[in-house]
Design an enzyme around this catalytic site. Sequence first.
Site, PDB file in Angstrom:
ATOM      1  N   ASP A  53       0.820  -1.210   0.000  1.00 19.83           N
ATOM      2  CA  ASP A  53       0.000   0.000   0.000  1.00 19.83           C
ATOM      3  C   ASP A  53       0.854   1.260   0.000  1.00 19.83           C
ATOM      4  O   ASP A  53       2.068   1.211   0.215  1.00 19.83           O
ATOM      5  CB  ASP A  53      -0.907   0.020   1.237  1.00 19.83           C
ATOM      6  N   TYR A 111       7.033  -9.910   6.903  1.00 14.45           N
ATOM      7  CA  TYR A 111       6.896  -8.463   7.074  1.00 14.45           C
ATOM      8  C   TYR A 111       7.446  -8.056   8.436  1.00 14.45           C
ATOM      9  O   TYR A 111       7.300  -8.788   9.425  1.00 14.45           O
ATOM     10  CB  TYR A 111       5.425  -8.035   6.987  1.00 14.45           C
TER      11      TYR A 111
END
EC number: 5.4.99.12
Length: 245
Positions: A53, A111
């Site tokens: 994003d 992540y």
Amino acid sequence: MHNYKLTIQYDGARFKGWQRLGNNDNTIQGKIESVISEMVGKEIEIIGCSRTDAGVHALNQVANFQSDEKLVEHKVKKYLNQYLPNDISITNVEEVHDRFHARYNSKAKTYLYKIWNEEHTNPFMRKYSMHVNKKLNVKSMKAAAKHLVGSHDFTAFSNAKSKKKSMVREVYTLDVMEEAGFVQIRVSGNGFLHNMVRKIVGALIEVGLGQLDAEAIPNILEEKQRNQINCLAEASGLYLENVEF
């Protein structure tokens, strides 16, 4: 047809995310496609393994593209790094099997999330972490994290844009660590729904602040209601750290 794998690092602070939204707009994909297309003299599309994003960073994003002509890997790397903006870096280029697909062939993604957990702000990390100015209870966060490891339906940890046939994902590891003013969260899994990592981090922050009981996590997973996690962690603290194939 020749297939090339790119390994990419980027500072996502000023970009609208990975995925191209229009005609080579301000996205990572758009910037790289524009330079590659200029290099080979025809329009090229690249495929990324993770559609990060706006504001999200990458230490090891992986993408691939196909070319009719054989290219010299080190020359491609040099050309891209010469003409891409300096907040995008190509760290490796290699020719791979023609069936290699960066998105569909990935087996695991990791992540990293950085929380600046001091009362005062950190001006140097404001684009690269989330600031939580109240002390987090890391012990409680670790207890909550244990409930999220394994194979679960993660509907409650996604947003309405997640329209997958299956909302089941497997989280391999979820670790919470303290280091020099930071609380860092590292999560690995076979795949993640849209906003899933940021919702997981948000839930752990709520637990760390005493706003959510760690033992409520199993019920939240079971009930599959998206409105039970109020905190969506900021994009600025999220990094795509590694991809395994």
